[in-house]
Design an enzyme around this catalytic site. Structure first.
Site, PDB file in Angstrom:
ATOM      1  N   LYS A 113       1.387  -1.280  -0.388  1.00 29.52           N
ATOM      2  CA  LYS A 113       0.186   0.043  -0.069  1.00 29.52           C
ATOM      3  C   LYS A 113       1.364   1.224   0.123  1.00 29.52           C
ATOM      4  O   LYS A 113       2.340   1.175   0.352  1.00 29.52           O
ATOM      5  CB  LYS A 113      -0.754  -0.143   0.996  1.00 29.52           C
ATOM      6  N   SER A 188      -9.825   1.495   2.351  1.00 29.35           N
ATOM      7  CA  SER A 188      -8.650   2.688   1.341  1.00 29.35           C
ATOM      8  C   SER A 188      -7.600   1.609   0.490  1.00 29.35           C
ATOM      9  O   SER A 188      -6.697   2.129  -0.399  1.00 29.35           O
ATOM     10  CB  SER A 188      -8.010   3.689   2.702  1.00 29.35           C
ATOM     11  N   SER A 212     -10.242  -1.734   5.649  1.00 26.90           N
ATOM     12  CA  SER A 212      -9.510  -1.324   4.796  1.00 26.90           C
ATOM     13  C   SER A 212      -9.028  -2.345   3.718  1.00 26.90           C
ATOM     14  O   SER A 212      -8.360  -2.206   3.072  1.00 26.90           O
ATOM     15  CB  SER A 212      -8.894   0.035   4.938  1.00 26.90           C
TER      16      SER A 212
END
Length: 566
Positions: A113, A188, A212
């Protein structure tokens, strides 16, 4: 900075980062731009545990693995806009010369990420003000990976603010779902789920504060595990809300296949991450619990079919029923349960997460910088003067007759230290209530429930569905271990009709927002998952049950089909 100049600098930074990314892709060695060879395809279909064994034996070269996955990652990005920092060259091509060939992840590419720190690269978190500031050293997560022999090769997209089940920002653009480009891959950690679902990687790392890593797995059809705090390293990262500990964010593993998720988790815990990161508990991999759960003849499975806020859509209810029916047929005990109020948990968790009135994540915005519509809506409610907010509360509760939505919105506000302490005390009391319920009443091994009320949202859908996160957020509040497995796909025929008597008009505001975008015809073919939940620090048990469920479904001929790698 003066407003006009701040806006100009914002636009310049976004243009520069996109140009930098496209230039890095264009300048990759020719091996990354050609068609997939038969050898590439052989590597791509091999589980990481077997790849590691082949690297250990000298049968496979790490550079070949990197180039095979790098080739597909570039294709995945062209289709879904999933990548941020492309770290292949310079970066991974040179790191791989020094890889630990005997490590548990020897030669395995790992995607990250965007919020994870890698030496020599920015950590923008989607904000333009964070660009042009490469970090001087690797964070703890990346140090562990490299010591284990892994090769970080790309970073993946996320939403600005990190508070959305979509993944879009001005710096990198919008990521799309590889199953349907009109829909979100989640957030996310949405760029990660898009990459893995497409086949541009097998394992990656995301973070989870309200779902997320689980919502992206559900939206895009991959596997993920939300670890309890202290089980997975988190230092050496950047966030939009530093200091927010009311609902701690956790970094956790994601994978294209379940065997890879299990092996990856076991390998990282086996690296003794507590020696790299003070926040990790010195808790080794518990093989006895994993093996015992794998061998247990009769599992006691609890089922929470609804969170009491947003009823599950037909597609999500069908996926849950598919899993529970298969478990029951296989001889396991499956019981419907009604745990301590998940509705109360959504209000409490939302109050804790936004106890600063959204000021922290807003403080990083530049003039004219786009905000996720859902996060923008939260910030608007948080900023309203108390008298206006109270009038809106009264109107919503008594005129619109929606007391739940009224209370949720009214609680989007900044808190004093005294009020924050009261919320934390309420959180701990709620966690104790769940613990006692699980022990004395439910007496279950794990709990099954939907990961979300609906499948993936269309782009822009979080403006309406921003608060529809209760099925995942609940377990962040409790700090329970929770995994997601894909089970089926939306079917326009099977999932098109809502139950008799179902009407959105009488629903609360959260449910109305979620169902505004439910359309089985448009969603046809999107993945649908199931969430498997254990208590705190039960990663081994949850992974073992995830495997049991998948094995049973495959035995019945109902195994989930991944997207083919093109």
């Amino acid at each position: 900075m003066i407003t006009p100049f701040d806006y100009i600098e914002h636009k310049r930074a976004c243009k520069q980062k996109k140009l930098e990314r496209s230039t890095r892709i264009a300048n990759l060695p020719p091996a990354y731009h050609g068609p997939l060879s038969a050898y590439d395809r052989e590597l791509l279909k091999t589980p990481i545990e077997h790849l590691v064994q082949d690297v250990h034996k000298g049968i496979v070269k790490p550079i070949d693995i990197l180039r095979s996955y790098g080739k597909v990652a570039i294709k995945a990005h062209a289709e879904t806009n999933c990548l941020t920092e492309v770290m292949i060259s310079p970066g991974a091509e040179s790191w791989i010369e020094h890889v630990n060939l005997k490590g548990p992840l020897a030669g395995i590419p790992v995607s990250l990420k965007d919020s994870i720190t890698v030496q020599g690269f920015d950590v923008s978190v989607g904000y333009s003000r964070n660009t042009g500031k490469p970090f001087a050293e690797d964070g703890a997560i990346v140090k562990i990976l490299k010591d284990a022999g892994a090769v970080p090769y790309v970073k993946t997209n996320l939403p600005i603010s990190l508070l959305s089940f979509e993944s879009a920002n001005d710096v990198w653009g919008r990521s799309t779902n590889p199953h349907n480009d009109k829909y979100s891959p989640g957030g996310s950690t949405g760029g990660e789920s898009a990459l893995l679902a497409y086949g541009g990687g097998r394992i990656g790392i995301g973070s989870d504060v309200a779902g997320s890593v689980r919502a992206p797995a559900h939206f895009a059809g991959i596997y993920s595990l939300r670890c309890s705090t202290g089980r997975w390293p988190k230092m050496g990262t950047k966030t939009s809300m530093p200091g927010q500990e009311g609902i701690p964010s956790v970094f956790s593993p994601m994978a294209r296949t379940l065997p890879d998720l299990v092996y990856f988790t076991r390998s990282i815990i086996g690296m003794k991450p507590w020696e790299y990161d003070h926040s990790v508990h010195p808790l080794p991999w518990q093989s006895d619990i994993y093996d015992q759960t794998k061998d247990q003849k009769n599992l006691r499975i609890g089922v929470m079919r609804s969170d009491g806020v947003v009823p599950p859509s037909p597609a999500c209810l069908r996926a849950l029923s598919t899993a529970t029916t298969a478990l029951s047929t296989a001889g396991h005990t499956v019981i419907d349960l009604f745990p301590p109020s998940p509705a109360r948990a959504l209000i409490l968790a939302s109050s804790l997460l936004n106890a600063d009135g959204c000021r922290t994540f807003l403080s990083y915005f530049r003039t004219g910088e786009w905000n996720d519509p859902g996060a923008a809506q939260m910030a608007l409610y948080a900023s309203l003067p108390r008298p206006i907010k109270y009038l809106h509360y009264l109107y919503t509760k008594y005129v619109k007759r929606d007391p739940f939505w009224a209370e949720l919105l009214y609680n989007f506000r900044a808190r004093s230290a005294h009020e924050q302490w009261e919320l934390v005390a309420e959180r701990e009391a709620y966690k104790a209530e769940w613990h006692a319920w699980w022990r004395d009443e439910a007496k279950i091994d794990v709990l099954l429930c939907p990961p979300n009320a609906t499948p993936a949202v269309p782009h822009g859908g979080m403006k309406d569905a921003v608060a529809s996160c209760g099925y995942t957020f609940l377990f962040n509040l409790l700090d329970y271990t929770a995994g997601v497995i894909p089970v089926t796909h939306v079917d326009r025929e099977l999932d098109g009709l809502l139950p008799a008597g179902f009407a959105t008009k009488g629903m609360n505001g959260v449910a109305r927002g979620a169902y505004k975008h439910y359309d089985a015809g448009k969603m046809h073919g999107l993945p649908v998952g199931v969430q498997i939940v254990g208590q705190r620090l039960q990663e081994e048990k949850v992974l073992a049950v995830m495997e049991r469920v998948v094995e049973i479904l495959e035995h019945e001929g109902k195994g989930y089909g991944l997207l083919d790698i093109e």
